[in-house]
Design an enzyme around this catalytic site. Structure first.
Site, PDB file in Angstrom:
ATOM      1  N   SER A   1      -9.957  -0.747   6.936  1.00 11.31           N
ATOM      2  CA  SER A   1      -9.511  -0.686   5.698  1.00 11.31           C
ATOM      3  C   SER A   1      -8.740  -1.641   4.818  1.00 11.31           C
ATOM      4  O   SER A   1      -8.272  -1.824   3.839  1.00 11.31           O
ATOM      5  CB  SER A   1      -8.662   0.573   5.316  1.00 11.31           C
ATOM      6  OG  SER A   1      -9.104   1.960   5.552  1.00 11.31           O
TER       7      SER A   1
ATOM      8  N   LYS B   1       1.046  -1.157   0.022  1.00 13.25           N
ATOM      9  CA  LYS B   1      -0.185   0.016   0.037  1.00 13.25           C
ATOM     10  C   LYS B   1       1.011   1.286   0.041  1.00 13.25           C
ATOM     11  O   LYS B   1       1.876   1.352   0.793  1.00 13.25           O
ATOM     12  CB  LYS B   1      -1.040  -0.030   1.210  1.00 13.25           C
ATOM     13  CG  LYS B   1      -2.009   1.039   1.359  1.00 13.25           C
ATOM     14  CD  LYS B   1      -3.044   0.822   2.387  1.00 13.25           C
ATOM     15  CE  LYS B   1      -4.045   1.917   2.543  1.00 13.25           C
ATOM     16  NZ  LYS B   1      -4.912   1.737   3.510  1.00 13.25           N
TER      17      LYS B   1
ATOM     18  N   SER C   1      -9.795   1.856   2.792  1.00 10.96           N
ATOM     19  CA  SER C   1      -8.987   2.483   1.866  1.00 10.96           C
ATOM     20  C   SER C   1      -7.807   1.617   1.163  1.00 10.96           C
ATOM     21  O   SER C   1      -7.066   2.280  -0.096  1.00 10.96           O
ATOM     22  CB  SER C   1      -8.214   3.712   2.840  1.00 10.96           C
ATOM     23  OG  SER C   1      -7.466   2.947   3.627  1.00 10.96           O
TER      24      SER C   1
HETATM   25  N1  GLN Z   1     -13.514   3.738   6.223  1.00  8.01           N
HETATM   26  C1  GLN Z   1     -12.812   4.218   7.209  1.00  8.01           C
HETATM   27  C2  GLN Z   1     -12.328   5.601   7.324  1.00  8.01           C
HETATM   28  O1  GLN Z   1     -12.380   6.343   6.092  1.00  8.01           O
HETATM   29  C3  GLN Z   1     -11.540   3.382   7.403  1.00  8.01           C
HETATM   30  C4  GLN Z   1     -10.308   3.834   7.119  1.00  8.01           C
HETATM   31  C5  GLN Z   1      -9.114   2.970   7.294  1.00  8.01           C
HETATM   32  O2  GLN Z   1      -9.087   1.913   8.051  1.00  8.01           O
HETATM   33  N2  GLN Z   1      -7.884   3.552   7.022  1.00  8.01           N
HETATM   34  O3  GLN Z   1     -11.774   6.258   8.057  1.00  8.01           O
END
Ligand code: GLN
Length: 468
Positions: A169, A70, A145
């Site tokens: 995410s 990532k 994400s």
């Molecule tokens: N969807 C969540 C957010 O937008 C999770 C993000 C994550 O785990 N990095 O914060």
């Protein structure tokens, strides 16, 4: 295509059916063909991967296995952009500890996986390098994400990938792309070299074709690291060791709050199927309650935004990253660099986070959210006195359509309700795909107690096999 698990490719490599260089070449070929459409990688570097393949030691546990990383996890000599214009020209001077450990286990970091900017989002659409397609559900979002990590694995453009999970995410994109995602216990894997979003919630973890691969990657990456004071000194073990063992007698909690009528019928059916399979395998299903579930989304978005507003203050246009041109003095340089370098979702969260931390509002929001966090952790501690694991959905629905403008930011945040609790309480959680039967991919989630990954992976693998 590079479908097939780590074990599969390890067999191919060790029996000499394919060499590490040939495997990387094949990966580069598939990626060149598919990435222009799927956009799972922001960039990839076949030359560096081929150089590593030429020296690969295939006797090591991950010898010769290419892995997608990532874009918020540092890879020495490669860009680490967090899919943001703010870091468009930033090249990592060092490897994240997770990457160092993967390399030491023989793996070959291949490319920089697309993501929501600074890991803020749930659909992969907040990337400033374009959205990612869902290879398992064309026209639908891959989740986020870690959108590119999940899409790369689902499209056969990586054998496995690393993601990061602050509020879901890893697990949610794995669910939307029909593969496996593991968020380990907070502190299990060093966060050194992971660009911080919300430091008390962030955790690196694997996104893989199957449960065993997740265990193999966890083996390679876990353990204390002096460079991350929050990394745990808890003992490590071989996380593949219990895979294949019986799960008879295991007690699985089903929280009544997770069986909401807000779940889509397909998600409800997936949970019912998992319950039936676990029962067949000899597990005992126990109804439990996690009474503070209603408050988790509010608490998470206050805490995560507060921490983000502090962590992201380092991006000021001075030391590295984006700097606005033709500015008029220091204040103008700061504010224009940040206004131009960050995308809209990141700005929304910095503003929200700064607000909840400001004097006058701190007690009403941030302090209260911390109290809720403690209550959520207590709910789990009490639940784990009665059960060994907890079963639930990953998300209330399957992947939404790409570019769905019908949902407000608040509705998007609410869809994180089932993944956030594990981050607030620091628990491990895994997303496992259920049979697709022509529909969209739907994952189910198993949560375990702190540091119970070996048994969590045992139960997850038994369930995965029975669902296949
Ligand atoms: N969807 C969540 C957010 O937008 C999770 C993000 C994550 O785990 N990095 O914060």
């Amino acid at each position: 295509m590079l479908y097939g698990s780590i074990s599969h490719w390890r067999r191919e490599l060790t029996t000499g059916n394919i060499s590490p260089s040939e495997l990387v070449q094949e990966l580069a070929r598939v990626t060149a063909e598919k990435n222009p459409h799927i956009n799972a990688y922001i960039s990839y570097n076949p030359e560096a991967a081929l150089a590593a393949a030429a020296k690969a030691d295939i006797s090591l546990p991950l010898g010769g296995i290419p892995i997608a990383i990532k874009d918020n996890i540092c890879m020495q000599g490669e860009p680490t952009r967090c899919a943001s214009q703010m870091l468009h020209n930033f090249i990592s001077p060092y490897d994240a500890t997770a990457v160092t450990k993967l390399r030491a286990a023989g793996a070959i970091p291949f490319g920089r996986a697309n993501m929501d900017e600074f890991a803020m989002g749930s659909a992969g659409e907040n990337s400033s390098y374009g959205h990612t397609e869902n290879p398992a559900a064309p026209g639908h979002a891959p989740g986020g994400s870690s959108s590119g990590s999940a899409a790369a694995v689902a499209a056969g453009m990586a054998i496995a990938a690393l993601g990061s999970d602050t509020g879901g995410s890893i697990r949610q994109p794995a669910s939307h792309c029909g593969i496996v995602g593991l968020k380990p216990t907070y502190g299990r894997i060093s966060r050194y070299g992971l660009v911080a979003f919300a430091s008390s919630l962030d955790q690196i973890g694997p996104i893989t074709q199957n449960v065993e691969d997740a265990a193999i990657l966890l083996n390679a990456m876990c353990g204390h690291d002096a460079k991350d004071s929050t990394s745990s000194t808890h003992g490590t073990e071989d996380f593949t060791a219990k895979i294949g063992q019986s799960i008879a007698g295991v007690r699985i909690g089903l929280p009544k709050e997770y069986l909401s009528s807000g779940n889509s019928p397909e998600v409800t059916a997936a949970i019912e199927l998992a319950v039936a399979k676990l029962t067949e395998l000899g597990a005992e299903i126990v109804e439990i309650s996690l009474p503070h579930s209603e408050a988790v989304v509010s608490a998470y978005y206050i805490i995560a935004c507060a921490e983000a507003s502090s962590n992201l203050s380092r991006f000021d246009g001075i030391r590295y990253g984006y700097r606005a041109e033709n500015t008029n003095g220091l204040d103008d340089l700061y504010s224009r660099s940040r206004a131009e370098g960050f995308g809209p979702e990141v700005k929304r969260r910095i503003i929200l986070g700064t607000y909840v931390l400001s004097s006058g509002f701190y007690d009403a929001y941030y302090a209260k959210a911390q109290k809720v966090r403690a209550l959520v952790a207590k709910d789990f501690a009490e639940a784990f006195e009665k059960v060994d694991f907890i079963l639930g959905p990953v998300a209330p629905t399957a992947a939404p359509l790409l570019h769905d403008k019908t949902m407000s930011p608040l509705q998007v945040y609410l869809a994180d309700i089932y993944t956030i609790p594990a981050n607030l309480a620091g628990l491990p959680g895994i997303s496992i795909p259920t049979p697709q039967n022509g529909g969209l991919p739907i994952g189910i989630q198993l949560l375990g107690n702190h540091f119970a990954e070996a048994d969590l992976l045992r139960v997850a693998s038994a369930l995965e096999t029975s669902l296949a």
